[in-house]
Design an enzyme around this catalytic site. Sequence first.
Site, PDB file in Angstrom:
ATOM      1  N   LYS A 200       0.752  -1.191   0.043  1.00  0.00           N
ATOM      2  CA  LYS A 200      -0.035  -0.020   0.187  1.00  0.00           C
ATOM      3  C   LYS A 200       0.886   1.185  -0.040  1.00  0.00           C
ATOM      4  O   LYS A 200       1.338   1.668   0.974  1.00  0.00           O
ATOM      5  CB  LYS A 200      -0.792   0.159   1.380  1.00  0.00           C
ATOM      6  CG  LYS A 200      -2.016   1.111   0.972  1.00  0.00           C
ATOM      7  CD  LYS A 200      -2.520   2.000   2.093  1.00  0.00           C
ATOM      8  CE  LYS A 200      -1.564   3.175   2.398  1.00  0.00           C
ATOM      9  NZ  LYS A 200      -1.641   4.282   1.391  1.00  0.00           N
TER      10      LYS A 200
ATOM     11  N   GLU B 225       9.985   1.047  10.536  1.00  0.00           N
ATOM     12  CA  GLU B 225      11.069   1.802  10.256  1.00  0.00           C
ATOM     13  C   GLU B 225      10.426   3.412  10.378  1.00  0.00           C
ATOM     14  O   GLU B 225       9.533   3.674   9.370  1.00  0.00           O
ATOM     15  CB  GLU B 225      11.802   1.480   8.922  1.00  0.00           C
ATOM     16  CG  GLU B 225      12.118   0.016   8.723  1.00  0.00           C
ATOM     17  CD  GLU B 225      13.552   0.055   8.597  1.00  0.00           C
ATOM     18  OE1 GLU B 225      14.325   0.899   8.414  1.00  0.00           O
ATOM     19  OE2 GLU B 225      13.987  -1.188   9.294  1.00  0.00           O
TER      20      GLU B 225
ATOM     21  N   CYS C  75      14.396  10.769   6.525  1.00  0.00           N
ATOM     22  CA  CYS C  75      14.313  10.579   7.665  1.00  0.00           C
ATOM     23  C   CYS C  75      15.737  10.491   8.353  1.00  0.00           C
ATOM     24  O   CYS C  75      16.084  10.600   9.649  1.00  0.00           O
ATOM     25  CB  CYS C  75      13.696   9.128   7.974  1.00  0.00           C
ATOM     26  SG  CYS C  75      14.611   7.940   7.085  1.00  0.00           S
TER      27      CYS C  75
ATOM     28  N   GLU D 157      10.177  15.699  15.001  1.00  0.00           N
ATOM     29  CA  GLU D 157      10.587  15.373  13.869  1.00  0.00           C
ATOM     30  C   GLU D 157       9.706  16.528  12.934  1.00  0.00           C
ATOM     31  O   GLU D 157       8.419  16.296  12.882  1.00  0.00           O
ATOM     32  CB  GLU D 157      10.430  14.070  13.208  1.00  0.00           C
ATOM     33  CG  GLU D 157      10.854  13.683  11.799  1.00  0.00           C
ATOM     34  CD  GLU D 157      10.410  12.446  11.145  1.00  0.00           C
ATOM     35  OE1 GLU D 157       9.361  11.970  11.370  1.00  0.00           O
ATOM     36  OE2 GLU D 157      11.413  11.802  10.602  1.00  0.00           O
TER      37      GLU D 157
HETATM   38  P1  NAP Z   1       3.035   8.262   7.554  1.00  0.00           P
HETATM   39  O1  NAP Z   1       1.732   9.468   7.562  1.00  0.00           O
HETATM   40  O2  NAP Z   1       2.921   7.369   8.740  1.00  0.00           O
HETATM   41  O3  NAP Z   1       2.255   7.354   6.252  1.00  0.00           O
HETATM   42  C1  NAP Z   1       3.048   6.171   5.779  1.00  0.00           C
HETATM   43  C2  NAP Z   1       2.376   5.333   5.245  1.00  0.00           C
HETATM   44  O4  NAP Z   1       1.044   4.753   6.151  1.00  0.00           O
HETATM   45  C3  NAP Z   1       1.062   5.779   4.103  1.00  0.00           C
HETATM   46  O5  NAP Z   1       1.150   4.956   3.270  1.00  0.00           O
HETATM   47  C4  NAP Z   1       0.177   6.298   4.813  1.00  0.00           C
HETATM   48  O6  NAP Z   1      -1.307   6.363   3.804  1.00  0.00           O
HETATM   49  C5  NAP Z   1      -0.062   4.906   5.642  1.00  0.00           C
HETATM   50  N1  NAP Z   1      -1.042   5.116   7.057  1.00  0.00           N
HETATM   51  C6  NAP Z   1      -1.629   6.409   7.471  1.00  0.00           C
HETATM   52  N2  NAP Z   1      -2.123   6.130   8.435  1.00  0.00           N
HETATM   53  C7  NAP Z   1      -2.436   4.925   8.800  1.00  0.00           C
HETATM   54  C8  NAP Z   1      -3.069   3.900   9.734  1.00  0.00           C
HETATM   55  N3  NAP Z   1      -3.932   4.451  10.476  1.00  0.00           N
HETATM   56  N4  NAP Z   1      -3.032   2.719   9.333  1.00  0.00           N
HETATM   57  C9  NAP Z   1      -2.095   1.906   8.465  1.00  0.00           C
HETATM   58  N5  NAP Z   1      -1.428   2.749   7.406  1.00  0.00           N
HETATM   59  C10 NAP Z   1      -1.700   4.187   7.599  1.00  0.00           C
HETATM   60  O7  NAP Z   1       4.122   8.817   7.144  1.00  0.00           O
HETATM   61  P2  NAP Z   1       4.580   9.783   5.826  1.00  0.00           P
HETATM   62  O8  NAP Z   1       4.294  10.959   5.860  1.00  0.00           O
HETATM   63  O9  NAP Z   1       4.058   9.167   4.269  1.00  0.00           O
HETATM   64  O10 NAP Z   1       6.258   9.529   5.684  1.00  0.00           O
HETATM   65  C11 NAP Z   1       7.004  10.389   6.464  1.00  0.00           C
HETATM   66  C12 NAP Z   1       7.473   9.560   7.827  1.00  0.00           C
HETATM   67  O11 NAP Z   1       8.142   8.344   7.366  1.00  0.00           O
HETATM   68  C13 NAP Z   1       8.620  10.281   8.452  1.00  0.00           C
HETATM   69  O12 NAP Z   1       8.242  10.392   9.820  1.00  0.00           O
HETATM   70  C14 NAP Z   1       9.784   9.609   8.073  1.00  0.00           C
HETATM   71  O13 NAP Z   1      10.756   9.770   9.069  1.00  0.00           O
HETATM   72  C15 NAP Z   1       9.372   8.069   8.119  1.00  0.00           C
HETATM   73  N6  NAP Z   1      10.475   7.473   7.509  1.00  0.00           N
HETATM   74  C16 NAP Z   1      11.128   6.620   7.781  1.00  0.00           C
HETATM   75  C17 NAP Z   1      12.321   6.106   7.006  1.00  0.00           C
HETATM   76  C18 NAP Z   1      12.945   4.914   7.807  1.00  0.00           C
HETATM   77  O14 NAP Z   1      13.841   4.318   7.391  1.00  0.00           O
HETATM   78  N7  NAP Z   1      13.267   4.863   9.215  1.00  0.00           N
HETATM   79  C19 NAP Z   1      12.259   6.110   5.891  1.00  0.00           C
HETATM   80  C20 NAP Z   1      11.388   6.882   5.016  1.00  0.00           C
HETATM   81  C21 NAP Z   1      10.467   7.589   5.777  1.00  0.00           C
HETATM   82  P3  NAP Z   1      -1.586   7.435   3.196  1.00  0.00           P
HETATM   83  O15 NAP Z   1      -0.670   7.968   2.455  1.00  0.00           O
HETATM   84  O16 NAP Z   1      -2.991   7.164   2.587  1.00  0.00           O
HETATM   85  O17 NAP Z   1      -2.007   8.399   4.513  1.00  0.00           O
END
Ligand code: NAP
Length: 493
Positions: free
Chosen positions: A171, A246, A280, A381
Amino acid sequence: MFVNGEWKDSSSGENIPVLNPATGLSIAEVPSATDDDVAFAAESARISFDEGAWSKISPGERSTVLLKVASVIEERTEELAKLETKITGKSIKQTIGYDLPYTVDNIRFLAGAARILEGKAMGEYVREGTSAIRREAIGVVGVITPWNYPLMMVIWRAFPALAMGNSVIVKPASYTPLTTLELANMVEKAGVPKGVFNVITGPGGRVGEAIARNKNVDMIAFTGSTEVGKKLHELGSSTLKKVSVELGGKAPFIVFEDADLEAATESAIVGGLVNNGEDCANSTRYYVQESVKDKFTKRLMEKMKRVKVGNPMDPKTDVGPLISSSQRDRVEWYIEKGLEQGGKLLEGGDRPKIKGMEKGFYLNPAIISTENQQSAIVQEEIFGPVFSVLPFSTYDDAISKSNDVIYGLGSSVWTRNVTTAMNAVKDLRFGTVWVNEHVTVPSEMPWAGYKQSGHGASLSAYSLEEFTYIKHVYFDLTGKVRKSWYSQIYGGQ
Ligand code: NAP
């Protein structure tokens, strides 16, 4: 959506728009999956796993197919880089020069590493029998990915799972599903059997949660925010799924007074701005020893003035727009909060006017000087280009401030003194410590978090183990009806 080897609309017929952050305009629509669509995808993945057309072939055979995907991506680098830039707003310089070639290298490593798994030696750990270890695929893995590296994050999570024989349902983030859907096309053409690789689109709160609750899904591999990572642990607990997360980061960049300040400031700019400051691993907290703080800050500001914010499709652009209007609002909120909490704005933080792209989500990167370790811009963050520069006095002060956040992903230390560097490597509670560098991660090395940056590892051979169960196999060597230890029950009989 790509489910069970076929392209499908949502069963409700509903779609969601995909915007180009550079223009703020809609460029596509993708289906918004229903609970029934998720259930069908999970069932298809389950059947494909049980039938074994992928799970029961040899690692070498799976590796050959995955290597084909790498070659197709390599051939289509320019086209895919343009699409990735269009949906994320990151510069074309970065997607062509870095994201795509690195992604290809990631796949080649994972495909090869799947053929040389290591484990404990088979042997007689008790006198009467031989023990061996097997690593076996977990089954169906739900892969939920973020928007900041749409293609690369799917590879990091879905490809080690595939390499080990699992079936997956991906997804992608709703902002950036297009390159993931293209990947489905390439995976299908490379010969991955139907039902093994599925992509469904739609809002995380519904589709992601339905995947996490589904009984046919054995494991969740999630990359995204710490908040959603916690939620997925809760949702997965009803079926005791393995949940690998992650999550967010808040990387410190520690500059000791003996560091090469020119090298440190060059890297500080790149470390903080790579991926438009939406990485990140981005350096976000610059701890600089008091004696060199003014010199460091002056050079940092001079270099920042030369950074070109603009149309990401222009090869001369260094930094493109943020992903969305709400993400820009969030970053601006943090800048204001940082100033309210004692910070001083030294550079940027305003909205540039990009000709012909007035509705794009642009923001000039901000440098804020602060001494407030508890400020929101230091603790939380932001996920945008905001540099906080803070002073430190001693080694202990630098390490304790660096460790004083809930995150533990990337960190770096700048010094010419090997003893200082080695101590920092030991004392920093982060999954990666760079010495005189920031951001580089070879495919062979793990990308892993400490604390609330998650657990598990991407890349490296460790990422393959994530997607396996470990099985102990024991062979009796005695051939006896009654083994010596049965005396626990049979006593003297
Ligand atoms: P996010 O809001 O947590 O969303 C990530 C994914 O989860 C998206 O596909 C999102 O779908 C989905 N999602 C949202 N709410 C959900 C729920 N209640 N249940 C299941 N899935 C759900 O994160 P983001 O804003 O896309 O990405 C930024 C974050 O990713 C930052 O915190 C960054 O640090 C982290 N990140 C970490 C790494 C690592 O390797 N540690 C690498 C890259 C990014 P929708 O898009 O439809 O909301």
